[in-house]
Design an enzyme around this catalytic site. Structure first.
Site, short mmCIF file in Angstrom:
data_model
loop_
_atom_site.label_atom_id
_atom_site.label_comp_id
_atom_site.label_asym_id
_atom_site.label_seq_id
_atom_site.Cartn_x
_atom_site.Cartn_y
_atom_site.Cartn_z
N SER A 16 8.34 35.46 171.76
CA SER A 16 9.60 34.71 171.76
C SER A 16 9.60 33.87 170.49
CB SER A 16 9.73 33.84 173.01
OG SER A 16 8.57 33.05 173.19
N GLU A 18 11.29 30.46 168.28
CA GLU A 18 11.99 29.17 168.40
C GLU A 18 12.71 28.83 167.09
OE1 GLU A 18 9.97 26.01 170.53
OE2 GLU A 18 10.55 24.62 168.95
N ASP A 110 11.32 12.98 172.65
CA ASP A 110 10.76 11.81 171.97
C ASP A 110 11.87 10.82 171.72
OD1 ASP A 110 7.98 12.37 171.61
OD2 ASP A 110 8.59 14.00 170.29
N PHE A 220 2.60 16.13 160.32
CA PHE A 220 3.20 16.21 161.65
C PHE A 220 2.11 16.28 162.73
CE2 PHE A 220 5.36 18.53 165.14
CZ PHE A 220 6.28 17.54 165.43
N HIS A 270 4.65 32.54 171.61
CA HIS A 270 5.89 31.87 171.23
C HIS A 270 5.71 31.39 169.79
CE1 HIS A 270 9.59 29.56 172.00
NE2 HIS A 270 9.02 28.55 171.36
P1 FAD Z 1 6.40 15.18 179.75
O1 FAD Z 1 5.73 16.46 180.09
O2 FAD Z 1 7.40 14.64 180.69
O3 FAD Z 1 5.31 14.07 179.51
C1 FAD Z 1 4.37 14.21 178.44
C2 FAD Z 1 3.05 13.57 178.82
O4 FAD Z 1 3.21 12.17 178.91
C3 FAD Z 1 2.54 14.08 180.14
O5 FAD Z 1 1.62 15.10 179.95
C4 FAD Z 1 2.00 12.86 180.81
O6 FAD Z 1 0.60 12.90 180.80
C5 FAD Z 1 2.52 11.69 180.04
N1 FAD Z 1 3.46 10.97 180.93
C6 FAD Z 1 4.79 11.06 180.98
N2 FAD Z 1 5.31 10.28 181.94
C7 FAD Z 1 4.24 9.68 182.51
C8 FAD Z 1 4.09 8.74 183.54
N3 FAD Z 1 5.16 8.26 184.20
N4 FAD Z 1 2.86 8.32 183.87
C9 FAD Z 1 1.76 8.81 183.20
N5 FAD Z 1 1.85 9.68 182.20
C10 FAD Z 1 3.06 10.11 181.85
N6 FAD Z 1 11.25 17.52 171.58
C11 FAD Z 1 12.58 17.40 171.38
O7 FAD Z 1 13.09 16.30 171.16
N7 FAD Z 1 13.40 18.52 171.38
C12 FAD Z 1 12.92 19.76 171.61
O8 FAD Z 1 13.68 20.72 171.61
C13 FAD Z 1 11.51 19.91 171.85
N8 FAD Z 1 10.96 21.12 172.09
C14 FAD Z 1 9.63 21.23 172.39
C15 FAD Z 1 9.10 22.49 172.74
C16 FAD Z 1 7.76 22.62 173.06
C17 FAD Z 1 7.23 23.98 173.45
C18 FAD Z 1 6.90 21.48 173.02
C19 FAD Z 1 5.43 21.62 173.35
C20 FAD Z 1 7.41 20.23 172.68
C21 FAD Z 1 8.77 20.09 172.37
N9 FAD Z 1 9.33 18.85 172.06
C22 FAD Z 1 10.69 18.74 171.82
C23 FAD Z 1 8.48 17.64 171.96
C24 FAD Z 1 8.47 16.84 173.27
O9 FAD Z 1 9.75 16.33 173.55
C25 FAD Z 1 7.49 15.69 173.07
O10 FAD Z 1 6.18 16.18 172.96
C26 FAD Z 1 7.59 14.54 174.05
O11 FAD Z 1 6.76 13.48 173.58
C27 FAD Z 1 7.12 14.88 175.45
O12 FAD Z 1 8.00 15.67 176.14
P2 FAD Z 1 7.48 16.51 177.41
O13 FAD Z 1 8.56 17.22 178.06
O14 FAD Z 1 6.30 17.29 176.99
O15 FAD Z 1 7.05 15.27 178.32
#
Ligand code: FAD
Length: 302
Positions: A16, A18, A110, A220, A270
């Site tokens: 896939s 991105e 973020d 980065f 990916h």
């Molecule tokens: P989550 O999985 O919700 O949390 C990340 C980590 O923070 C968790 O593993 C957890 O340990 C910790 N955490 C969160 N909440 C809590 C809590 N309440 N208590 C304790 N620990 C907690 N960013 C963008 O802006 N746009 C995108 O399109 C985008 N695409 C991405 C695609 C991929 C494949 C990846 C890997 C990252 C991408 N990101 C993107 C980056 C991502 O948004 C960031 O890494 C962000 O900091 C975390 O998002 P997440 O969904 O992984 O968070």
């Protein structure tokens, strides 16, 4: 015997790609050249990112719509829940669903200030990726990818907390995890083992970042907690002013990583394309993925 040298290897591997939504006409043209070049490789899906702080709602939607309308590709829309109330996120989900989108990549996101800034959930928003997965599942039976961090997310105090978050996403309906990029395959393998021990059985697809510009990748990486091994820095040493050799080395490095993962039994990849086709195309070729044009040219020559 090397699995990656089997003649039918390409039939066993799924990829896939991105993309990010372009900011200008020039970038739009480049993205479209890239899509056109990579489309014949028949990726399982192509995903379109959502800007930091949720800043590219319109541009992401426009790019997804164009992919749906003008290509045979299946788009996956990235969505984040940062800086948005639940009803706003729900609106975006519905907008994509109405367009015909069936795949999502669900992320917390973020803060608008960028990677590393302190995260504060919106008071009326979804708190994290797991809650967003739940919201998506409430709207439809979508295919939902989520993030995974082989070196743990920088905000996770330890691996147990990190894996626990992944487990919550799976419990809420995630179909697959896509990893943050990494360069040390042992770290990926160890993370997958940890996840399996925690009862997580969805595919954990490695996210591969071909190194288009080593200096940018190194900067980065330090912000998002991905290790740049000394051997990798050594390989790109002195190549910042030699783009041709840089590209050749980058393609060799990415191919080496992917082939090693194939040997370890990985069948899904990916690619973070950075909206560029060349390196991704070369690495896909190395793992036996061929475009229809190439097949046609080959049989004509035979
Ligand atoms: P989550 O999985 O919700 O949390 C990340 C980590 O923070 C968790 O593993 C957890 O340990 C910790 N955490 C969160 N909440 C809590 C809590 N309440 N208590 C304790 N620990 C907690 N960013 C963008 O802006 N746009 C995108 O399109 C985008 N695409 C991405 C695609 C991929 C494949 C990846 C890997 C990252 C991408 N990101 C993107 C980056 C991502 O948004 C960031 O890494 C962000 O900091 C975390 O998002 P997440 O969904 O992984 O968070």
């Amino acid at each position: 015997f090397r699995f990656s040298r089997r003649p039918d290897i390409g039939d066993k591997i799924r990829v896939s790609f991105e993309f990010f939504p372009p900011k200008s006409d020039e970038m739009e043209a480049r993205l479209w050249d890239t899509v056109t070049r990579l489309q014949p490789l028949k990726p399982k899906f192509v995903s379109v990112t959502y800007g930091a702080g949720g800043s590219t709602r319109e541009r992401t939607a426009r790019t997804v719509k164009r992919i749906l309308k003008e290509t045979a590709l299946t788009p996956a829309a990235h969505m984040t829940c940062v800086n948005a109330a639940r009803h706003e996120v729900d609106e975006v989900i519905q907008e994509f669903a109405d367009m015909g989108v069936t795949r999502f990549v669900a992320l917390r996101g973020d803060p608008a200030e960028g990677v590393g800034a302190a995260y504060r959930p919106h008071p009326d928003g979804y708190a994290n990726g797991a809650e967003l997965v739940g919201a998506l599942k409430g709207v439809g039976d979508f295919d939902i990818s989520v993030s995974a961090y082989p070196e743990k997310h920088p905000e996770s105090p330890d691996f147990a907390t990190d894996i626990d978050m992944l487990k919550r996403k799976v419990d809420n309906g995630a179909t697959r995890a896509i990893t943050q990029f990494f360069f040390d395959n042992d770290l990926y393998e160890r993370y997958v083992e940890r996840a399996r021990r925690a009862g997580i059985y969805i595919p954990i697809v490695p996210g591969i970042l071909p190194v288009h510009n080593f200096t940018q990748v190194a900067n980065f990486s330090s912000r998002c907690g991905a290790l740049v091994p000394a051997w990798l820095a050594e390989r790109f040493d002195g190549l910042q002013t030699d783009p041709q050799t840089h590209a050749l080395v980058a393609s060799a490095v990415a191919a080496e990583q992917v082939l090693d993962l194939v040997e370890r039994g990985v069948g899904d990849f990916h690619f973070y394309t950075m909206n560029r086709a060349d390196l991704v195309f070369a690495v896909c070729h190395m793992i036996g993925i061929r475009s229809h044009e190439a097949e046609a040219a080959g049989s004509a020559a035979a």
